[in-house]
Design an enzyme around this catalytic site. Structure first.
Site, PDB file in Angstrom:
ATOM      1  N   GLU A 286      50.287 -23.504 109.433  1.00  0.00           N
ATOM      2  CA  GLU A 286      49.323 -23.200 108.773  1.00  0.00           C
ATOM      3  C   GLU A 286      48.907 -21.718 108.832  1.00  0.00           C
ATOM      4  O   GLU A 286      48.522 -21.636 110.280  1.00  0.00           O
ATOM      5  CB  GLU A 286      47.869 -24.154 109.182  1.00  0.00           C
ATOM      6  CG  GLU A 286      48.220 -25.678 108.425  1.00  0.00           C
ATOM      7  CD  GLU A 286      48.620 -25.617 106.994  1.00  0.00           C
ATOM      8  OE1 GLU A 286      47.893 -24.831 106.172  1.00  0.00           O
ATOM      9  OE2 GLU A 286      49.563 -26.225 106.465  1.00  0.00           O
ATOM     10  N   CYS A 320      40.441 -18.097 108.928  1.00  0.00           N
ATOM     11  CA  CYS A 320      41.295 -17.780 107.965  1.00  0.00           C
ATOM     12  C   CYS A 320      40.914 -17.967 106.534  1.00  0.00           C
ATOM     13  O   CYS A 320      41.252 -17.549 105.574  1.00  0.00           O
ATOM     14  CB  CYS A 320      42.596 -19.004 108.290  1.00  0.00           C
ATOM     15  SG  CYS A 320      41.869 -20.548 108.175  1.00  0.00           S
TER      16      CYS A 320
HETATM   17  N1  LIG Z   1      45.608 -21.774 107.894  1.00  0.00           N
HETATM   18  C1  LIG Z   1      44.741 -21.992 108.894  1.00  0.00           C
HETATM   19  O1  LIG Z   1      44.445 -23.300 108.998  1.00  0.00           O
HETATM   20  C2  LIG Z   1      44.417 -21.342 109.975  1.00  0.00           C
HETATM   21  C3  LIG Z   1      43.356 -21.459 111.026  1.00  0.00           C
HETATM   22  C4  LIG Z   1      43.076 -20.739 111.817  1.00  0.00           C
HETATM   23  C5  LIG Z   1      43.594 -19.523 111.930  1.00  0.00           C
HETATM   24  N2  LIG Z   1      44.855 -19.032 111.056  1.00  0.00           N
HETATM   25  C6  LIG Z   1      45.142 -17.746 111.012  1.00  0.00           C
HETATM   26  O2  LIG Z   1      45.384 -17.415 112.287  1.00  0.00           O
HETATM   27  C7  LIG Z   1      45.406 -16.021 112.568  1.00  0.00           C
HETATM   28  C8  LIG Z   1      44.603 -15.678 113.745  1.00  0.00           C
HETATM   29  O3  LIG Z   1      45.055 -16.514 114.913  1.00  0.00           O
HETATM   30  P1  LIG Z   1      45.986 -15.949 115.968  1.00  0.00           P
HETATM   31  O4  LIG Z   1      45.545 -14.316 116.086  1.00  0.00           O
HETATM   32  O5  LIG Z   1      45.881 -16.769 117.149  1.00  0.00           O
HETATM   33  O6  LIG Z   1      47.300 -15.879 115.530  1.00  0.00           O
HETATM   34  P2  LIG Z   1      48.854 -15.586 115.814  1.00  0.00           P
HETATM   35  O7  LIG Z   1      49.845 -15.730 114.910  1.00  0.00           O
HETATM   36  O8  LIG Z   1      48.700 -14.462 116.740  1.00  0.00           O
HETATM   37  O9  LIG Z   1      48.825 -16.625 117.229  1.00  0.00           O
HETATM   38  C9  LIG Z   1      48.849 -18.046 117.093  1.00  0.00           C
HETATM   39  C10 LIG Z   1      49.413 -18.618 118.159  1.00  0.00           C
HETATM   40  O10 LIG Z   1      50.900 -18.359 118.216  1.00  0.00           O
HETATM   41  C11 LIG Z   1      51.288 -17.862 119.338  1.00  0.00           C
HETATM   42  N3  LIG Z   1      52.576 -17.253 119.351  1.00  0.00           N
HETATM   43  C12 LIG Z   1      52.546 -15.682 119.185  1.00  0.00           C
HETATM   44  N4  LIG Z   1      53.626 -15.203 118.986  1.00  0.00           N
HETATM   45  C13 LIG Z   1      54.587 -16.519 119.246  1.00  0.00           C
HETATM   46  C14 LIG Z   1      55.957 -16.571 119.104  1.00  0.00           C
HETATM   47  N5  LIG Z   1      56.866 -15.448 118.977  1.00  0.00           N
HETATM   48  N6  LIG Z   1      56.235 -17.944 118.985  1.00  0.00           N
HETATM   49  C15 LIG Z   1      55.526 -18.998 119.162  1.00  0.00           C
HETATM   50  N7  LIG Z   1      54.153 -18.850 119.094  1.00  0.00           N
HETATM   51  C16 LIG Z   1      53.920 -17.561 119.187  1.00  0.00           C
HETATM   52  C17 LIG Z   1      50.095 -17.408 119.950  1.00  0.00           C
HETATM   53  O11 LIG Z   1      50.148 -17.453 121.399  1.00  0.00           O
HETATM   54  C18 LIG Z   1      48.921 -18.392 119.452  1.00  0.00           C
HETATM   55  O12 LIG Z   1      48.904 -19.500 120.289  1.00  0.00           O
HETATM   56  C19 LIG Z   1      44.944 -15.384 111.199  1.00  0.00           C
HETATM   57  O13 LIG Z   1      45.970 -15.048 110.820  1.00  0.00           O
HETATM   58  C20 LIG Z   1      44.313 -16.631 110.583  1.00  0.00           C
HETATM   59  O14 LIG Z   1      44.201 -16.650 109.156  1.00  0.00           O
HETATM   60  C21 LIG Z   1      45.221 -20.011 109.953  1.00  0.00           C
HETATM   61  N1  LIG Z   2      38.833 -24.962 108.357  1.00  0.00           N
HETATM   62  C1  LIG Z   2      37.944 -23.558 108.709  1.00  0.00           C
HETATM   63  C2  LIG Z   2      38.977 -22.505 108.733  1.00  0.00           C
HETATM   64  C3  LIG Z   2      39.790 -22.550 109.672  1.00  0.00           C
HETATM   65  C4  LIG Z   2      40.744 -21.236 110.102  1.00  0.00           C
HETATM   66  O1  LIG Z   2      40.129 -20.233 110.753  1.00  0.00           O
HETATM   67  C5  LIG Z   2      37.248 -23.611 107.335  1.00  0.00           C
HETATM   68  O2  LIG Z   2      37.452 -24.229 106.527  1.00  0.00           O
HETATM   69  O3  LIG Z   2      36.308 -22.537 107.473  1.00  0.00           O
END
Ligand SMILES: NC(=O)c1ccc[n+]([C@@H]2O[C@H](COP(=O)([O-])OP(=O)(O)OC[C@H]3O[C@@H](n4cnc5c(N)ncnc54)[C@H](O)[C@@H]3O)[C@@H](O)[C@H]2O)c1
Ligand SMILES: N[C@@H](CCC=O)C(=O)O
Length: 515
Positions: A286, A320
């Site tokens: 996600e 996100c």
């Molecule tokens: N779609 C969703 O449900 C959702 C929910 C929350 C956040 N997000 C997204 O997450 C991002 C923000 O979160 P973030 O800064 O923690 O994201 P990120 O991708 O930098 O990190 C996410 C996780 O991945 C790990 N990671 C980093 N490099 C890695 C690798 N090479 N292999 C495996 N794991 C690795 C990080 O340590 C962390 O635990 C934004 O883009 C946001 O939109 C999406």
């Molecule tokens: N599920 C959350 C967003 C998760 C990502 O950051 C929302 O609906 O706002």
């Protein structure tokens, strides 16, 4: 008898008693800050020389805690421990696994404000956002527990005379869980317990900005009775530990939530078959969003302004689902823009531990620098209406910022900024507004503010996002009510908190017997 699921209520901080209780929790947790948390592998606490220090983004001198940091050798131990524990855990009665989740939910509910207070300090969440994050963590436990009880007999299939057919769900194996820092409790907890309740064992690598809340959650699951080896906790570098776990031939399921770049990298790596690997890996990924609030000309303007403000600036735009784009019909564009400017200028920004702070800091120096660099891009590509300034002298504070008159294909309207910035684009009509809303590589959330029923019906089919909201903000999905997940480059559309989520963590098996 398990009670029907209902989401955890949010705390009303206008009630003096609740406010006092939260202040007390903040005080108590403040006294606890700075503690060290070990790895957990095969039920053993392991302390390492290398550590990760978690600091308060509102006050960078304040250390929230330190955690031991795993390397590849420790990650290997964690996978082996999870692989061994899987043989027993998968045979546990699914109801007993579900009940463990219910016990954990009770433990958290009893200490709800304490966990929320940790979120205030560790990721700078204002009270309401922290409270909602903790409530969502509880919801995931309660909801997935019930879902597992429902799925434990499988689903009905037909049988012919002399034949008995069954369709059941079996556990997958060792799951790697890699959560983000932003829904630091909810997503970390939800993505951990989903594989656990289905009978997989877990190696969890928390985000480096929020390892302390993850360590506290691991303690809760132990207290609730999780056997050793079933959950292994290995904070570490994404590049080192993350890659190692994703590549490992014994890991069977990767559940990742985070950025598009890391997510697509994981999908690619997990598809490569390693020596000794005899299965295909299941990947749930996600990822990011670039989410739009569309405002029609026939719309309640106050609803539109409210939706834009809440979507763009809740938790400083670090969701996100954040509505970082406003696409507004030309007839109401100036009015909506002016009102959003006025409202944005009234929002309070400060240390989230104080009451009535609407926006806390952004999470770290990297995020601060990235968001501030977009201020310059915004000034080149559009018109700065309000905000644009930041202050990182004590914590990472950025003003709520509004840019206007951006081209639909500008960088500001295409790239995920992940900060308190909303960009306005004018549309000539509703069809054009939907086309603009769809013109990014993402497809996570969106909102339409309109009183025109035909337009809302059109949006149902043409607005290509996983979570579509009408006449409200595009953030704040609730477990079991608005299952969450995105289209296109926003991910695998797993719909966390929805009725299909657990099935993605299992392997369906058909058993057919002739009499
Ligand atoms: N779609 C969703 O449900 C959702 C929910 C929350 C956040 N997000 C997204 O997450 C991002 C923000 O979160 P973030 O800064 O923690 O994201 P990120 O991708 O930098 O990190 C996410 C996780 O991945 C790990 N990671 C980093 N490099 C890695 C690798 N090479 N292999 C495996 N794991 C690795 C990080 O340590 C962390 O635990 C934004 O883009 C946001 O939109 C999406
Ligand atoms: N599920 C959350 C967003 C998760 C990502 O950051 C929302 O609906 O706002």
């Amino acid at each position: 008898m398990v009670q029907p699921y209902k989401h955890e209520p949010f705390t009303d901080f206008t009630i003096e008693e609740n406010k006092k209780a939260f202040e007390e929790a903040l005080k108590q947790v403040k006294e606890e800050l700075g503690q060290h948390h070990d790895l957990l592998i095969d039920g053993d606490r392991i302390r390492t020389d290398n550590t990760i220090t978690s600091t308060n983004p509102a006050d960078t001198k304040q250390v929230v805690g330190t955690v031991s940091k795993a390397n590849e050798d420790l990650a290997e131990k964690a996978v082996q421990s999870a692989a061994t524990a899987f043989e027993d855990w998968r045979k546990w009665d699914p109801r007993a696994r579900a009940e463990l989740l219910f016990r954990a939910a009770h433990i958290i509910r009893r200490r709800k404000h304490e966990f929320s207070a940790y979120l205030v300090y560790e990721v700078g969440k204002p009270w309401k956002e922290a409270d909602a994050d903790t409530a969502e963590a509880i919801d995931f436990l309660e909801y997935y527990g019930r879902q597992m009880i429902e799925l434990k007999e499988g689903k009905p299939v037909e049988s012919r005379p002399g034949e008995q057919n069954r369709y059941i769900y079996t556990s997958t194996g060792v799951a790697v869980v890699i959560p983000p820092w932003n829904l630091a409790f909810a997503i970390m907890a939800g993505t951990t317990v989903a594989p656990l309740v289905t009978g997989s064992t877990v190696v969890m690598k928390p985000a480096s900005n929020s390892p302390v809340i993850a360590a506290k959650f691991v303690e809760v699951l132990e207290e609730a009775g999780l056997p050793k080896g079933v959950l292994n906790f290995v904070p570490g570098s994404g590049g080192e530990v993350g890659d190692y776990l994703v590549d490992h031939p014994k890991t069977a399921l990767i559940s990742f939530t985070g950025s598009r770049d890391v997510g697509t990298r994981i999908i690619k790596r997990a598809s490569e078959i390693q020596e000794g690997q005899n299965h295909l890996k299941q990947v749930i990924a996600e990822m990011g969003g670039k989410d739009t609030v569309v405002v029609d000309k026939e719309a309640n303007i106050e609803t539109a302004v409210d939706a834009i403000i809440v979507s763009a600036f809740g938790f400083s735009g670090q969701k996100c689902s954040s509505g970082s784009r406003a696409v507004v019909h030309e007839d109401v564009y100036d009015e909506v823009l002016e009102k959003v400017k006025e409202r944005a200028e009234q929002l309070t920004v400060g240390n989230a531990s104080e009451e009535n702070v609407y926006m806390g800091p952004v999470v770290d120096q990297g995020a601060y620098d990235k968001i501030m660099s977009y201020m310059e891009v915004g000034k080149e590509e559009g018109r700065l209406v309000t905000g644009g300034k930041g202050d990182d002298s004590k914590g990472y504070f950025i003003e709520p910022t509004v840019f206007a008159d951006l081209a639909p294909d500008s960088r500001m309207q295409q790239e995920e900024i992940f900060g308190p910035v909303v960009c306005f684009t004018k549309a000539r009509n509703f069809d054009e507004a939907i086309d603009i809303a769809n013109n990014t590589e993402y497809g996570l959330t969106g909102a339409v503010i309109s009183d025109n029923r035909e337009h809302l019906e059109k949006a149902k089919y043409d607005f290509h996002v996983g979570n579509l909201y009408f006449n409200r903000n595009c953030t704040g999905a609730i477990v079991g009510y608005q299952p969450f997940g995105g289209f296109k480059m926003s991910g695998t559309d797993s719909k966390a908190g929805g009725p299909d989520y657990l099935a993605l963590h299992m392997q369906a098996k058909t058993i057919s017997e002739m009499f």
